[in-house]
Write an enzyme that holds these catalytic residues in place. Structure first.
Site, PDB file in Angstrom:
ATOM      1  N   LYS A   9       0.731  -1.594  -0.388  1.00  0.00           N
ATOM      2  CA  LYS A   9       0.205  -0.415   0.056  1.00  0.00           C
ATOM      3  C   LYS A   9       0.879   1.110  -0.277  1.00  0.00           C
ATOM      4  O   LYS A   9       1.951   1.480   0.580  1.00  0.00           O
ATOM      5  CB  LYS A   9      -0.773   0.502   0.983  1.00  0.00           C
ATOM      6  CG  LYS A   9      -1.747   1.414   1.255  1.00  0.00           C
ATOM      7  CD  LYS A   9      -2.078   1.664   3.023  1.00  0.00           C
ATOM      8  CE  LYS A   9      -0.985   2.036   3.808  1.00  0.00           C
ATOM      9  NZ  LYS A   9      -0.150   2.471   4.069  1.00  0.00           N
ATOM     10  N   ASP A 131      -5.658  -0.126   8.623  1.00  0.00           N
ATOM     11  CA  ASP A 131      -5.221   0.161   7.328  1.00  0.00           C
ATOM     12  C   ASP A 131      -6.122  -1.344   6.457  1.00  0.00           C
ATOM     13  O   ASP A 131      -6.045  -1.185   5.415  1.00  0.00           O
ATOM     14  CB  ASP A 131      -3.686  -0.199   6.858  1.00  0.00           C
ATOM     15  CG  ASP A 131      -2.910   1.665   7.194  1.00  0.00           C
ATOM     16  OD1 ASP A 131      -3.066   1.978   6.716  1.00  0.00           O
ATOM     17  OD2 ASP A 131      -1.517   1.649   7.509  1.00  0.00           O
TER      18      ASP A 131
END
Length: 272
Positions: A9, A131
């Protein structure tokens, strides 16, 4: 056997826009994913088992791994036992600001959903970590709140990306604790290389204060020909450079490997 990719990410920019009464910081960040990452393999078993391999496996524990927690909590929500064997191939550095553990947990949820034929409980991803929701979506998005608000973005152009980590783990709570100053104003706009180059990561200064090598990495990336955007991702210590395409990124990574003598982790790919 079910295979799931757990892609890195990237916080293409990151603004800290406030703080909740419980102490959690409010963020605003355009997020993309690189075609570089870990792999989760899942198959039925008589009892739960988690095995680790890959270059960064020695930095992990099996008992408290977020993959194990994701499997156990998903199974508990279904009223069943987590009778699966999971292999995590750890290709991403640990505690490095690119959502490795969260991406692993998200990939585990996706794989178990396929194996068990069950939907993922809506509240489970955020319960596992800030996340995890955006990593579960696994596509370009605006991430806000403490990470639980995920709004899809149009697919990114085929930008190339080089990721660099100085080989130093950096825990997120340390970075937020070291951060000084006020909050940024929210600001959204078109996610283009030109606009991203003008944005920032509000955690960079604090992270560099804790790990000065991050500044060295950013400086080295800025010197790479063709680098359009250079920034730290998340709370660090991984930094990235965006290029016009994958070929330019591969050339940039090759140049960087030739130029630096430090034992940095350097990988090239593309965003998606």
């Amino acid at each position: 056997m079910i295979l799931e990719a757990a892609r890195a990410k990237l916080n293409l920019a990151l603004r800290v826009v406030g703080r909740r009464a419980d102490g959690y910081h409010l963020l605003e960040s355009p997020v993309a994913f690189a075609d570089i990452g870990d792999t989760i393999a899942i198959e039925p078993a008589r009892a739960f088992a988690l095995t680790l391999d890959g270059p960064f496996a020695p930095g992990l524990e099996t008992a408290e791994n977020l993959v194990a927690r994701a499997a156990r909590e998903f199974a508990a929500r279904l009223g069943r036992t987590p009778d699966v064997a999971i292999r995590l191939t750890k290709n991403l550095p640990v505690a490095s600001g690119i959502g490795g553990g969260s991406a692993d947990a998200a990939a585990t949820l996706r794989g178990l959903s396929r194996l068990w034929g069950a939907g993922i409980p809506a509240d489970l991803p955020a319960a596992l970590g800030a996340d995890v929701p955006v990593c579960l979506a696994g596509r370009a998005a605006w991430m806000s709140g403490i990470g639980e608000i995920v709004e899809p973005l149009a697919a990114m152009p085929p930008w190339g990306v080089v990721l660099v980590n100085p080989g130093i783990a950096l825990a997120t709570p340390r970075v937020f604790a070291a951060r000084r100053g006020g909050f940024s104003a929210p600001g959204r706009g078109a996610v283009t290389l030109e606009r991203l180059a003008e944005d920032r990561n509000d955690l960079e200064t604090a992270a560099i204060g804790l790990v000065p090598a991050i500044g060295d990495v950013l400086g080295a990336l800025r010197a790479v020909p063709g680098a359009r955007v250079v920034r730290m991702s998340g709370s660090g210590a991984t930094c990235f450079a965006l290029f016009d395409d994958r070929a330019a990124a591969r050339a940039g990574a090759s140049a960087l490997k030739s130029a630096v003598t430090s034992a940095w982790w350097i990988a090239a790919g593309a965003v998606a």
